[in-house]
Design an enzyme around this catalytic site. Structure first.
Site, PDB file in Angstrom:
ATOM      1  N   CYS A 108       0.832  -1.274   0.018  1.00 38.59           N
ATOM      2  CA  CYS A 108      -0.095   0.103   0.053  1.00 38.59           C
ATOM      3  C   CYS A 108       0.921   1.367   0.235  1.00 38.59           C
ATOM      4  O   CYS A 108       1.568   1.495   1.028  1.00 38.59           O
ATOM      5  CB  CYS A 108      -0.843  -0.093   1.047  1.00 38.59           C
ATOM      6  SG  CYS A 108      -1.892   1.459   1.600  1.00 38.59           S
ATOM      7  N   CYS A 111       0.081   3.848   2.853  1.00 40.56           N
ATOM      8  CA  CYS A 111       0.670   3.059   3.987  1.00 40.56           C
ATOM      9  C   CYS A 111       2.061   3.302   4.160  1.00 40.56           C
ATOM     10  O   CYS A 111       2.544   3.993   5.390  1.00 40.56           O
ATOM     11  CB  CYS A 111       0.257   1.750   4.300  1.00 40.56           C
ATOM     12  SG  CYS A 111      -1.187   1.171   4.025  1.00 40.56           S
TER      13      CYS A 111
END
Length: 188
Positions: A108, A111
């Site tokens: 991600c 993230c």
């Protein structure tokens, strides 16, 4: 002599005048001259177009150093399974300290981008809130289900053994960090 500037467009140059023994330093490229004298100096403020109208002022030059007694970043600890989460929650409950868990994944992008920003935030609250992260692809799915995670990144604040608030970070990083900061301030 070395000069440390706060901005990358900071310009530096030495200017000597005929009647002075010490060099003067040109800063910012805007006609500000600082003379070299043990911490205190004279400042001439003016533009290059108006060299005749130069004002003379005294200036005390001091260094601006960061506070080294506090960390600027604090690495978040990883949670690997449900048992470790239970131990962390019990310890936090005994200390009456909230914890923040960042549920993320290695694939991600948001993230990965948020993690260093959260580590800086962890340094701000290092004595009030403990920060952890969980990589959802490296832990058992029972842990992910326990956190009730559906989107990533998700930041959850846990206090007294239960989840109190969460921020789902699908938007700009600075907005997410501000929302996390507000969430922390509600429960600290």
């Amino acid at each position: 002599m070395s000069v440390i500037g706060a901005y990358s467009h900071f310009l530096y140059g030495e200017v000597y005048q005929r009647d002075q023994q010490y060099p003067q330093y040109l800063a910012s490229g805007r006609g500000h001259l600082f003379s070299h004298k043990s911490g205190c100096g004279n400042v001439w403020v003016g533009s290059r177009k108006r060299e005749r109208k130069i004002k003379r002022r005294n200036l005390r030059v001091e260094a601006m150093w960061p506070d080294l007694s506090r960390p600027s970043e604090l690495e978040m600890e990883q949670i690997n399974d449900c048992e470790q989460l239970d131990q962390i929650l019990v310890h936090a409950h005994q200390n009456s300290q909230p914890i923040l868990i960042d549920w993320m994944a290695a694939w991600c992008r948001k993230c990965i981008y948020l993690k260093p920003k959260l580590e800086k935030l962890a340094a701000e609250y290092h004595d009030k809130v403990k920060f952890y992260y969980v990589d959802v692809n490296k832990v058992p799915q029972t842990l992910v289900k326990r956190g009730n995670i559906s989107k990533m990144p998700t930041m959850q604040l846990w206090k007294d053994g239960e989840m109190k608030a969460e921020v789902i970070g699908g938007h700009k990083a600075w907005l997410v960090i501000e929302e996390v900061r507000e969430m922390i301030q509600k429960f600290v």
